[in-house]
Design a protein around this motif. Structure first.
Motif, short mmCIF file in Angstrom:
data_model
loop_
_atom_site.label_atom_id
_atom_site.label_comp_id
_atom_site.label_asym_id
_atom_site.label_seq_id
_atom_site.Cartn_x
_atom_site.Cartn_y
_atom_site.Cartn_z
N GLU A 198 -15.22 92.37 9.95
CA GLU A 198 -15.96 93.62 9.94
C GLU A 198 -15.47 94.47 8.79
OE1 GLU A 198 -16.58 96.54 13.27
OE2 GLU A 198 -16.45 94.64 14.35
N SER A 199 -16.36 95.08 8.05
CA SER A 199 -15.94 95.97 6.96
C SER A 199 -16.15 97.42 7.38
CB SER A 199 -16.73 95.66 5.69
OG SER A 199 -18.10 95.87 5.90
N ALA A 200 -15.34 98.29 6.84
CA ALA A 200 -15.45 99.71 7.14
C ALA A 200 -16.65 100.30 6.40
CB ALA A 200 -14.17 100.42 6.72
N ALA A 201 -17.20 101.33 6.96
CA ALA A 201 -18.34 101.99 6.33
C ALA A 201 -17.84 102.97 5.26
CB ALA A 201 -19.15 102.74 7.38
N ALA A 202 -18.57 103.09 4.20
CA ALA A 202 -18.26 104.07 3.16
C ALA A 202 -18.65 105.46 3.66
CB ALA A 202 -19.03 103.73 1.88
N THR A 203 -17.93 106.46 3.18
CA THR A 203 -18.20 107.83 3.58
C THR A 203 -18.32 108.71 2.35
OG1 THR A 203 -16.88 107.49 5.58
CG2 THR A 203 -17.38 109.76 4.99
N LEU A 204 -19.39 109.46 2.27
CA LEU A 204 -19.60 110.40 1.17
C LEU A 204 -19.12 111.78 1.60
CD1 LEU A 204 -20.87 111.11 -1.60
CD2 LEU A 204 -22.99 111.57 -0.35
N HIS A 205 -18.36 112.44 0.74
CA HIS A 205 -17.85 113.79 1.03
C HIS A 205 -18.31 114.73 -0.08
CE1 HIS A 205 -14.99 112.32 4.07
NE2 HIS A 205 -14.82 111.30 3.25
N ARG A 206 -18.53 115.99 0.27
CA ARG A 206 -18.81 117.05 -0.70
C ARG A 206 -17.78 118.14 -0.48
NH1 ARG A 206 -23.69 115.43 1.10
NH2 ARG A 206 -25.04 114.51 -0.47
N TRP A 207 -17.01 118.46 -1.54
CA TRP A 207 -15.96 119.46 -1.40
C TRP A 207 -16.49 120.75 -0.79
CZ3 TRP A 207 -11.23 118.05 -1.17
CH2 TRP A 207 -10.72 117.05 -1.99
N GLU A 208 -17.66 121.21 -1.25
CA GLU A 208 -18.18 122.50 -0.77
C GLU A 208 -18.56 122.47 0.71
OE1 GLU A 208 -21.58 120.34 -2.85
OE2 GLU A 208 -19.52 120.79 -3.37
N ASP A 209 -18.73 121.28 1.28
CA ASP A 209 -19.05 121.16 2.71
C ASP A 209 -17.80 121.10 3.60
OD1 ASP A 209 -21.71 121.09 1.98
OD2 ASP A 209 -21.89 118.91 2.17
N LEU A 210 -16.64 120.93 3.01
CA LEU A 210 -15.41 120.80 3.78
C LEU A 210 -14.82 122.17 4.08
CD1 LEU A 210 -13.83 117.85 1.79
CD2 LEU A 210 -15.01 117.74 3.98
N PRO A 211 -14.16 122.31 5.22
CA PRO A 211 -13.57 123.61 5.55
C PRO A 211 -12.41 123.95 4.61
CG PRO A 211 -12.94 121.96 7.18
CD PRO A 211 -13.95 121.31 6.27
N HIS A 212 -12.32 125.22 4.28
CA HIS A 212 -11.22 125.74 3.47
C HIS A 212 -10.17 126.26 4.43
CE1 HIS A 212 -9.50 127.71 -0.19
NE2 HIS A 212 -8.96 128.46 0.74
N GLU A 213 -9.02 125.57 4.47
CA GLU A 213 -7.93 125.94 5.38
C GLU A 213 -6.97 126.86 4.64
OE1 GLU A 213 -4.46 123.64 7.96
OE2 GLU A 213 -5.68 122.50 6.54
N GLN A 214 -6.80 128.08 5.13
CA GLN A 214 -5.88 129.03 4.51
C GLN A 214 -4.52 128.89 5.18
OE1 GLN A 214 -7.15 130.76 1.86
NE2 GLN A 214 -5.05 131.32 1.41
N LEU A 215 -3.53 128.32 4.46
CA LEU A 215 -2.21 128.06 5.04
C LEU A 215 -1.37 129.33 5.11
CD1 LEU A 215 -1.45 124.67 3.27
CD2 LEU A 215 -2.46 125.06 5.52
N ASN A 216 -1.49 130.18 4.11
CA ASN A 216 -0.85 131.50 4.11
C ASN A 216 -1.59 132.33 3.07
OD1 ASN A 216 0.40 131.07 1.51
ND2 ASN A 216 2.05 129.95 2.52
N GLU A 217 -1.09 133.52 2.76
CA GLU A 217 -1.82 134.39 1.84
C GLU A 217 -1.89 133.84 0.41
OE1 GLU A 217 1.59 137.60 0.55
OE2 GLU A 217 0.41 138.00 2.36
#
Length: 100
Positions: free
Chosen positions: A3-22
């Motif tokens: 079985e092969s893994a499926a490819a996944t397309l990502h868009r940076w602008e669709d990903l959450p922006h995690e604010q670690l600190n100020e």
């Protein structure tokens, strides 16, 4: 038949922006054996010393970072816009944003 893994397309602008600190924010994409991150650092932002089992490739798009490398943090490397730093697995490192 394997079985092969499926490819996944990502868009940076669709990903959450995690604010670690100020001073530090990030977006992450993780695979089964790799991770890629967009890191947003304000001038003076510090990434504390750490290490990891994988190699790190840092590509600075804008600004500049000061890396301190090794257990004693005695090797300094400045990485500026358009430059790439490759950090081998398990090498302790920290970083400071010299510019936004």
């Amino acid at each position: 038949m394997t079985e092969s893994a499926a490819a996944t397309l990502h868009r940076w602008e669709d990903l959450p922006h995690e604010q670690l600190n100020e001073s530090i924010g990030r977006r992450l994409i993780t695979g089964s054996n790799t991770m890629i991150a967009q890191i947003y650092l304000k001038k003076g932002g510090i990434v504390p010393m750490h290490s990891h089992h994988n190699e790190q490739i840092t590509y600075v798009l804008e600004g500049a970072l000061r890396f301190l490398l090794g257990e004693d943090q005695d090797e300094e490397v400045i990485v500026r816009s358009g430059e790439v730093l490759t950090i081998p697995p398990n090498l302790p490192h920290s970083a400071e944003a010299l510019e936004d």
